[in-house]
Design a protein around this motif. Structure first.
Motif, PDB file in Angstrom:
ATOM      1  N   GLY A  75     -27.429 -46.486 -10.643  1.00 19.09           N
ATOM      2  CA  GLY A  75     -27.682 -46.470 -12.069  1.00 19.09           C
ATOM      3  C   GLY A  75     -26.667 -47.211 -12.916  1.00 19.09           C
ATOM      4  N   SER A  76     -25.662 -47.828 -12.294  1.00 19.81           N
ATOM      5  CA  SER A  76     -24.583 -48.459 -13.064  1.00 19.81           C
ATOM      6  C   SER A  76     -24.888 -49.901 -13.460  1.00 19.81           C
ATOM      7  CB  SER A  76     -23.284 -48.441 -12.248  1.00 19.81           C
ATOM      8  OG  SER A  76     -23.386 -49.317 -11.132  1.00 19.81           O
ATOM      9  N   GLY A  77     -25.784 -50.563 -12.714  1.00 21.04           N
ATOM     10  CA  GLY A  77     -26.045 -51.972 -12.950  1.00 21.04           C
ATOM     11  C   GLY A  77     -25.100 -52.899 -12.217  1.00 21.04           C
ATOM     12  N   VAL A  78     -24.085 -52.358 -11.539  1.00 19.83           N
ATOM     13  CA  VAL A  78     -23.163 -53.177 -10.750  1.00 19.83           C
ATOM     14  C   VAL A  78     -23.881 -53.636  -9.480  1.00 19.83           C
ATOM     15  CG1 VAL A  78     -20.962 -53.227  -9.514  1.00 19.83           C
ATOM     16  CG2 VAL A  78     -21.175 -51.937 -11.649  1.00 19.83           C
ATOM     17  N   GLU A  79     -23.711 -54.913  -9.138  1.00 14.46           N
ATOM     18  CA  GLU A  79     -24.397 -55.492  -7.981  1.00 14.46           C
ATOM     19  C   GLU A  79     -23.669 -55.145  -6.692  1.00 14.46           C
ATOM     20  OE1 GLU A  79     -25.609 -59.308 -10.790  1.00 14.46           O
ATOM     21  OE2 GLU A  79     -24.202 -59.548  -9.113  1.00 14.46           O
ATOM     22  N   LEU A  80     -24.448 -54.924  -5.625  1.00 12.97           N
ATOM     23  CA  LEU A  80     -23.898 -54.562  -4.315  1.00 12.97           C
ATOM     24  C   LEU A  80     -24.271 -55.611  -3.291  1.00 12.97           C
ATOM     25  CD1 LEU A  80     -22.516 -52.698  -2.287  1.00 12.97           C
ATOM     26  CD2 LEU A  80     -24.645 -51.386  -2.142  1.00 12.97           C
TER      27      LEU A  80
END
Length: 297
Positions: A75-80
């Motif tokens: 839910g953070s929007g940070v890409e993995l």
């Protein structure tokens, strides 16, 4: 942020970490490397990366490590991005990453395309990325010989499952879907990817990382009677349509049983029955190869 576990069996070599950092820097990323020390560190580090405004997190590890990082990034929007160094690397296979070419994976981690995918949620809090299941496989995960796993990899799970099968341990599961249907199974698959298990098997062709719902596949008892016909179907990539098999789409379901049964997700046991499982759409941004090659066909 570049995350890795130096105590892992397949911990990344310093040369690989340096290459990943160089690839990221070439694409304009400012790289911070962090090594974990204790259980839970990966989730905590990923959560910290999200709070501190990192754009992309790169995890060097297998499916369990990826799941822990996804827990912190949900839910953070940070890409993995993933450098696949685990036993099975099921999610990386599903994404189309070149498992035998880690240098190429580093390039993808730096310049790949981020796409939104859903996450499964177990018991309202613990996430998984591609599959959960209950039955012989979850019993195998709970009882696998770790020394054998270190020596033989995924074959250790197959051996443990066979032991449970011949012992007659297949559980009686009750499944309630979000449309109100109540079904029974002795083996249950909750799929959000086409690949399963060691990564070279497929249970259903009607599932995928970007699908809006789980594909839920159940095997009816008695499993031993149906198994000889079902194994060739699984090797061909689709259990659906086989004798004693039911399948349905669901965004949520509840699993119960007369006695507690472990629930496996992404290769780790995360819960025991009774438990509710839900799909959280577009909860994670995964970095895919730019050519779009992904998902088992």
């Amino acid at each position: 942020m570049l995350l890795h576990n130096p105590a892992a069996r397949s911990a990344p070599e310093p040369s690989l970490r340096s290459h990943i950092a160089a690839e990221l820097a070439l694409r304009g990323f400012s790289v911070e490397e962090m090594a974990t020390r204790t259980a839970g560190d990966l989730t905590a580090c990923a959560s910290a990366a999200a709070r501190e405004g990192f754009q992309r997190v790169v995890i060097c590890g297998g499916d369990g490590s990826v799941r822990e990082v996804a827990q912190g990034l949900a839910g953070s929007g940070v890409e993995l991005a993933i450098i696949p160094l685990g036993t099975a690397n099921v999610l990386a296979r599903e994404m189309g990453l070149p498992l035998r070419r880690l240098v190429d994976c580093a390039g993808i981690a730096a310049s790949g395309t981020a796409r939104e995918v859903g996450l499964g949620v177990m018991g309202g809090e613990r996430v998984f990325t591609f599959c959960a299941s209950a039955g012989l496989d979850s019993l195998a995960v709970a009882s696998v010989d770790l020394a054998m796993k270190r020596q033989t990899g995924a074959w250790a799970y197959i051996y443990a499952a066979i032991l449970h099968l011949v012992s007659g341990d297949a559980p009686a599961l009750q499944v309630e879907l979000d449309d109100g249907r109540r079904l029974e199974a002795c083996q249950l698959f909750i799929l959000h990817a086409k690949r399963y298990g060691a990564g070279f098997l497929s249970v259903s062709r009607h599932s995928g990382l970007t699908a809006p719902a789980f594909r839920v596949v159940g095997l009816e008892p008695p499993l031993l009677r149906h198994l000889p016909a079902l194994l060739p179907r699984m090797l061909r990539g689709n259990l659906e349509g086989g004798r004693g098999v039911w399948a349905a789409d669901a965004g949520a379901l509840r699993i119960s049983s007369n006695s507690a049964v472990p629930i496996e997700a992404d290769g780790d046991n995360l819960a025991r029955t009774p438990v509710e499982v839900t799909l959280r759409p577009k909860a994670l941004k995964l970095v895919f190869p730019c050519d779009g090659a992904s998902e088992f066909r």
